[in-house]
Design a protein around this motif. Structure first.
Motif, PDB file in Angstrom:
ATOM      1  N   TYR A  32      33.010 -61.785  25.978  1.00 31.36           N
ATOM      2  CA  TYR A  32      32.577 -62.339  27.264  1.00 31.36           C
ATOM      3  C   TYR A  32      33.816 -62.505  28.114  1.00 31.36           C
ATOM      4  O   TYR A  32      34.818 -63.070  27.660  1.00 31.36           O
ATOM      5  CB  TYR A  32      31.883 -63.690  27.031  1.00 31.36           C
ATOM      6  CG  TYR A  32      31.334 -64.357  28.269  1.00 31.36           C
ATOM      7  CD1 TYR A  32      31.686 -65.670  28.581  1.00 31.36           C
ATOM      8  CD2 TYR A  32      30.440 -63.700  29.105  1.00 31.36           C
ATOM      9  CE1 TYR A  32      31.174 -66.303  29.698  1.00 31.36           C
ATOM     10  CE2 TYR A  32      29.925 -64.321  30.222  1.00 31.36           C
ATOM     11  CZ  TYR A  32      30.292 -65.629  30.518  1.00 31.36           C
ATOM     12  OH  TYR A  32      29.770 -66.254  31.624  1.00 31.36           O
ATOM     13  N   ASP A  98      33.643 -71.167  22.566  1.00 32.18           N
ATOM     14  CA  ASP A  98      33.932 -71.775  23.868  1.00 32.18           C
ATOM     15  C   ASP A  98      35.395 -71.721  24.229  1.00 32.18           C
ATOM     16  O   ASP A  98      35.802 -72.283  25.234  1.00 32.18           O
ATOM     17  CB  ASP A  98      33.461 -73.225  23.871  1.00 32.18           C
ATOM     18  CG  ASP A  98      31.967 -73.281  23.964  1.00 32.18           C
ATOM     19  OD1 ASP A  98      31.337 -73.478  22.921  1.00 32.18           O
ATOM     20  OD2 ASP A  98      31.440 -73.082  25.072  1.00 32.18           O
TER      21      ASP A  98
ATOM     22  N   TYR B  33      35.239 -79.979  28.725  1.00 34.00           N
ATOM     23  CA  TYR B  33      36.495 -79.434  28.233  1.00 34.00           C
ATOM     24  C   TYR B  33      37.683 -80.092  28.939  1.00 34.00           C
ATOM     25  O   TYR B  33      37.602 -80.432  30.122  1.00 34.00           O
ATOM     26  CB  TYR B  33      36.571 -77.924  28.527  1.00 34.00           C
ATOM     27  CG  TYR B  33      35.346 -77.136  28.159  1.00 34.00           C
ATOM     28  CD1 TYR B  33      34.225 -77.124  28.983  1.00 34.00           C
ATOM     29  CD2 TYR B  33      35.312 -76.371  26.996  1.00 34.00           C
ATOM     30  CE1 TYR B  33      33.093 -76.396  28.652  1.00 34.00           C
ATOM     31  CE2 TYR B  33      34.189 -75.630  26.664  1.00 34.00           C
ATOM     32  CZ  TYR B  33      33.086 -75.648  27.493  1.00 34.00           C
ATOM     33  OH  TYR B  33      31.968 -74.914  27.161  1.00 34.00           O
ATOM     34  N   LEU B  45      43.453 -74.459  26.558  1.00 31.71           N
ATOM     35  CA  LEU B  45      42.436 -75.386  26.070  1.00 31.71           C
ATOM     36  C   LEU B  45      43.049 -76.465  25.193  1.00 31.71           C
ATOM     37  O   LEU B  45      43.908 -76.195  24.355  1.00 31.71           O
ATOM     38  CB  LEU B  45      41.380 -74.613  25.273  1.00 31.71           C
ATOM     39  CG  LEU B  45      40.205 -75.422  24.742  1.00 31.71           C
ATOM     40  CD1 LEU B  45      39.339 -75.927  25.884  1.00 31.71           C
ATOM     41  CD2 LEU B  45      39.376 -74.579  23.777  1.00 31.71           C
ATOM     42  N   SER B  94      30.221 -76.828  31.108  1.00 32.19           N
ATOM     43  CA  SER B  94      29.310 -75.688  31.067  1.00 32.19           C
ATOM     44  C   SER B  94      27.975 -76.168  30.505  1.00 32.19           C
ATOM     45  O   SER B  94      27.916 -77.235  29.885  1.00 32.19           O
ATOM     46  CB  SER B  94      29.879 -74.544  30.225  1.00 32.19           C
ATOM     47  OG  SER B  94      29.928 -74.895  28.862  1.00 32.19           O
ATOM     48  N   ARG B  96      26.097 -75.479  27.966  1.00 34.60           N
ATOM     49  CA  ARG B  96      26.205 -75.845  26.554  1.00 34.60           C
ATOM     50  C   ARG B  96      27.202 -74.890  25.916  1.00 34.60           C
ATOM     51  O   ARG B  96      27.556 -73.869  26.488  1.00 34.60           O
ATOM     52  CB  ARG B  96      24.845 -75.780  25.852  1.00 34.60           C
ATOM     53  CG  ARG B  96      24.228 -74.407  25.797  1.00 34.60           C
ATOM     54  CD  ARG B  96      22.849 -74.428  25.132  1.00 34.60           C
ATOM     55  NE  ARG B  96      22.367 -73.092  24.887  1.00 34.60           N
ATOM     56  CZ  ARG B  96      21.768 -72.326  25.790  1.00 34.60           C
ATOM     57  NH1 ARG B  96      21.610 -72.782  27.017  1.00 34.60           N
ATOM     58  NH2 ARG B  96      21.346 -71.123  25.462  1.00 34.60           N
ATOM     59  N   ILE B  97      27.630 -75.231  24.709  1.00 32.78           N
ATOM     60  CA  ILE B  97      28.581 -74.357  24.031  1.00 32.78           C
ATOM     61  C   ILE B  97      27.849 -73.142  23.465  1.00 32.78           C
ATOM     62  O   ILE B  97      26.616 -73.110  23.416  1.00 32.78           O
ATOM     63  CB  ILE B  97      29.331 -75.090  22.906  1.00 32.78           C
ATOM     64  CG1 ILE B  97      28.372 -75.537  21.787  1.00 32.78           C
ATOM     65  CG2 ILE B  97      30.103 -76.276  23.465  1.00 32.78           C
ATOM     66  CD1 ILE B  97      29.094 -76.045  20.551  1.00 32.78           C
ATOM     67  N   ASP B  98      28.615 -72.156  23.080  1.00 33.27           N
ATOM     68  CA  ASP B  98      28.094 -70.946  22.429  1.00 33.27           C
ATOM     69  C   ASP B  98      27.032 -70.243  23.258  1.00 33.27           C
ATOM     70  O   ASP B  98      26.083 -69.683  22.714  1.00 33.27           O
ATOM     71  CB  ASP B  98      27.498 -71.268  21.048  1.00 33.27           C
ATOM     72  CG  ASP B  98      28.544 -71.798  20.094  1.00 33.27           C
ATOM     73  OD1 ASP B  98      28.168 -72.382  19.071  1.00 33.27           O
ATOM     74  OD2 ASP B  98      29.740 -71.632  20.384  1.00 33.27           O
ATOM     75  N   ASN B 100      27.803 -68.287  26.280  1.00 32.23           N
ATOM     76  CA  ASN B 100      28.323 -67.272  27.206  1.00 32.23           C
ATOM     77  C   ASN B 100      27.912 -67.574  28.645  1.00 32.23           C
ATOM     78  O   ASN B 100      27.359 -66.718  29.341  1.00 32.23           O
ATOM     79  CB  ASN B 100      27.868 -65.865  26.798  1.00 32.23           C
ATOM     80  CG  ASN B 100      28.799 -65.249  25.765  1.00 32.23           C
ATOM     81  OD1 ASN B 100      29.740 -65.879  25.320  1.00 32.23           O
ATOM     82  ND2 ASN B 100      28.528 -64.008  25.409  1.00 32.23           N
ATOM     83  N   GLN B 101      28.151 -68.810  29.046  1.00 28.64           N
ATOM     84  CA  GLN B 101      27.952 -69.184  30.442  1.00 28.64           C
ATOM     85  C   GLN B 101      29.272 -69.718  30.978  1.00 28.64           C
ATOM     86  O   GLN B 101      30.067 -70.296  30.233  1.00 28.64           O
ATOM     87  CB  GLN B 101      26.856 -70.234  30.564  1.00 28.64           C
ATOM     88  CG  GLN B 101      25.500 -69.701  30.123  1.00 28.64           C
ATOM     89  CD  GLN B 101      24.388 -70.663  30.410  1.00 28.64           C
ATOM     90  OE1 GLN B 101      24.065 -70.932  31.566  1.00 28.64           O
ATOM     91  NE2 GLN B 101      23.791 -71.202  29.372  1.00 28.64           N
ATOM     92  N   PRO B 102      29.507 -69.507  32.274  1.00 23.36           N
ATOM     93  CA  PRO B 102      30.847 -69.853  32.787  1.00 23.36           C
ATOM     94  C   PRO B 102      31.124 -71.350  32.770  1.00 23.36           C
ATOM     95  O   PRO B 102      30.227 -72.174  32.927  1.00 23.36           O
ATOM     96  CB  PRO B 102      30.823 -69.320  34.225  1.00 23.36           C
ATOM     97  CG  PRO B 102      29.378 -69.222  34.586  1.00 23.36           C
ATOM     98  CD  PRO B 102      28.664 -68.909  33.313  1.00 23.36           C
ATOM     99  N   GLN B 103      32.369 -71.670  32.576  1.00 24.54           N
ATOM    100  CA  GLN B 103      32.844 -73.036  32.708  1.00 24.54           C
ATOM    101  C   GLN B 103      33.215 -73.287  34.169  1.00 24.54           C
ATOM    102  O   GLN B 103      33.782 -72.423  34.831  1.00 24.54           O
ATOM    103  CB  GLN B 103      34.059 -73.275  31.806  1.00 24.54           C
ATOM    104  CG  GLN B 103      33.732 -73.121  30.320  1.00 24.54           C
ATOM    105  CD  GLN B 103      34.950 -73.254  29.434  1.00 24.54           C
ATOM    106  OE1 GLN B 103      35.957 -73.855  29.818  1.00 24.54           O
ATOM    107  NE2 GLN B 103      34.876 -72.691  28.245  1.00 24.54           N
ATOM    108  N   HIS B 104      32.862 -74.474  34.644  1.00 22.41           N
ATOM    109  CA  HIS B 104      33.152 -74.863  36.020  1.00 22.41           C
ATOM    110  C   HIS B 104      34.210 -75.952  36.005  1.00 22.41           C
ATOM    111  O   HIS B 104      34.059 -76.952  35.298  1.00 22.41           O
ATOM    112  CB  HIS B 104      31.885 -75.331  36.719  1.00 22.41           C
ATOM    113  CG  HIS B 104      30.863 -74.243  36.833  1.00 22.41           C
ATOM    114  ND1 HIS B 104      30.795 -73.390  37.914  1.00 22.41           N
ATOM    115  CD2 HIS B 104      29.889 -73.838  35.983  1.00 22.41           C
ATOM    116  CE1 HIS B 104      29.818 -72.534  37.739  1.00 22.41           C
ATOM    117  NE2 HIS B 104      29.244 -72.764  36.573  1.00 22.41           N
ATOM    118  N   PHE B 105      35.253 -75.769  36.780  1.00 23.90           N
ATOM    119  CA  PHE B 105      36.420 -76.630  36.727  1.00 23.90           C
ATOM    120  C   PHE B 105      36.467 -77.633  37.871  1.00 23.90           C
ATOM    121  O   PHE B 105      36.003 -77.367  38.986  1.00 23.90           O
ATOM    122  CB  PHE B 105      37.694 -75.784  36.786  1.00 23.90           C
ATOM    123  CG  PHE B 105      37.994 -75.041  35.528  1.00 23.90           C
ATOM    124  CD1 PHE B 105      37.353 -73.847  35.235  1.00 23.90           C
ATOM    125  CD2 PHE B 105      38.909 -75.540  34.618  1.00 23.90           C
ATOM    126  CE1 PHE B 105      37.620 -73.159  34.058  1.00 23.90           C
ATOM    127  CE2 PHE B 105      39.196 -74.859  33.447  1.00 23.90           C
ATOM    128  CZ  PHE B 105      38.541 -73.669  33.163  1.00 23.90           C
TER     129      PHE B 105
END
Lengths: 112, 114
Positions: A32, A98, B33, B45, B94, B96-98, B100-105
Motif C-alpha cells: 500500500y 500500520d 499514531y 513512527l 485512521s 482502523r488498523i490493518d 489500508n486506509q490513509p492516515q490523517h495528520f
C-alpha cells in the motif's frame, strides 16, 4: 537502511506543465503506497494512494503509477499550479500493517 | 483545516520538566499514531493505538509515555527529555488498523529541549 527513497530532493516546474515525482522502494512486502504533501508549519496532507493490486489511480489533477516489478511509483500532477509548491513525501506500508515508511521528500516549486 | 488537532503548537521545556502533548480527532477513527520528525528528515513512527490499546511501540525510550484515555484523545507524556529529542511531533489517525486506509495528520507540536 532506507526502504523508501526519493532520489530527487527538489524539482522546479513551470505553471501549467506536468510535475513528475518519483519514489523507489526495496521491500517487496510493501503493498500500500501513499503520497502526502507538506507545507511549512503544517502536518502532511494525504493526496492519493494505491494498493499493489492496481498500477494506476487517478484523482483530479493527481495520478499515481505503480510499477511493482521495478519497485517504483510516481506521482503526476497535471497541470501544475503555484499552490502545489510544497514538499511531497511518498510512503509505503506492508500488507495489513500500520507502519508507514516515509521517503525523504521532494521539494516541488511551481513557478509562473 | 486539519481534522486532527494538536496542542500546543510549540513547546519549550527544560530537561527536568514534565509536560504533555495532546491530540484530538472527531472523525470516529479507532487508530491513532505518534510520529517524530527531525529537521529535513521523514516522519518516523513512535506508537500506534488501536481501540485505545497500545498496538505498536517502535522501541521508544521510556521518557516518552503515550496514553489513550478514549477513542478521540491521544496524549504523549514527556519527562526528562534530552536535547536530541527536539523535533516536530505529529499525531495521526485512521479509521482502523490493518485496513489500508490513509492516515490523517495534525499540524504537529514543535518541541525544543533546552
Amino acid at each position: 537502511d532506507q526502504q523508501v527513497k526519493q532520489n530527487s530532493p527538489s524539482l522546479s516546474v513551470q505553471e501549467g506543465r506536468i510535475s513528475i515525482l518519483n519514489c523507489d522502494y526495496t521491500n517487496s512486502m510493501f503493498d500500500y503506497f501513499l503520497w502526502y504533501k507538506k507545507y511549512p508549519a503544517e502536518g502532511p496532507t494525504f493526496l492519493i494512494s494505491i494498493s499493489s493490486i492496481k498500477d494506476k489511480n487517478e484523482d483530479g489533477r493527481f495520478t499515481v503509477f505503480l510499477n511493482k516489478s521495478a519497485k517504483h511509483l510516481s506521482l503526476h500532477i497535471v497541470p501544475s499550479q503555484p499552490g502545489d509548491s510544497a514538499v511531497y513525501f511518498c510512503a509505503a506500508s506492508p500488507l495489513r500493517s500500520d507502519k508507514l515508511i516515509f521517503g525523504t521528500g521532494t521539494r516541488l516549486q511551481v513557478f509562473p | 483545516d486539519t481534522e486532527v488537532t494538536q496542542t500546543p503548537k510549540h513547546l519549550v521545556m527544560g530537561m527536568t520538566n514534565k509536560k504533555s502533548l495532546k491530540c484530538e480527532q472527531h472523525m470516529g477513527h479507532r487508530a491513532m499514531y505518534w510520529y517524530k520528525q527531525k529537521a529535513k528528515k521523514p516522519p518516523e513512527l513512535m506508537f500506534v493505538y488501536s481501540y485505545e490499546k497500545l498496538s505498536i511501540n517502535e522501541s521508544v525510550p521510556s521518557r516518552f509515555s503515550p496514553e489513550c484515555p478514549n477513542s478521540s484523545l491521544l496524549n504523549l507524556h514527556l519527562h526528562a527529555l534530552q536535547p536530541e529529542d527536539s523535533a516536530l511531533y505529529l499525531c495521526a489517525s485512521s479509521p482502523r488498523i490493518d485496513s489500508n486506509q490513509p492516515q490523517h495528520f495534525g499540524d504537529g507540536t514543535r518541541l525544543s529541549i533546552l
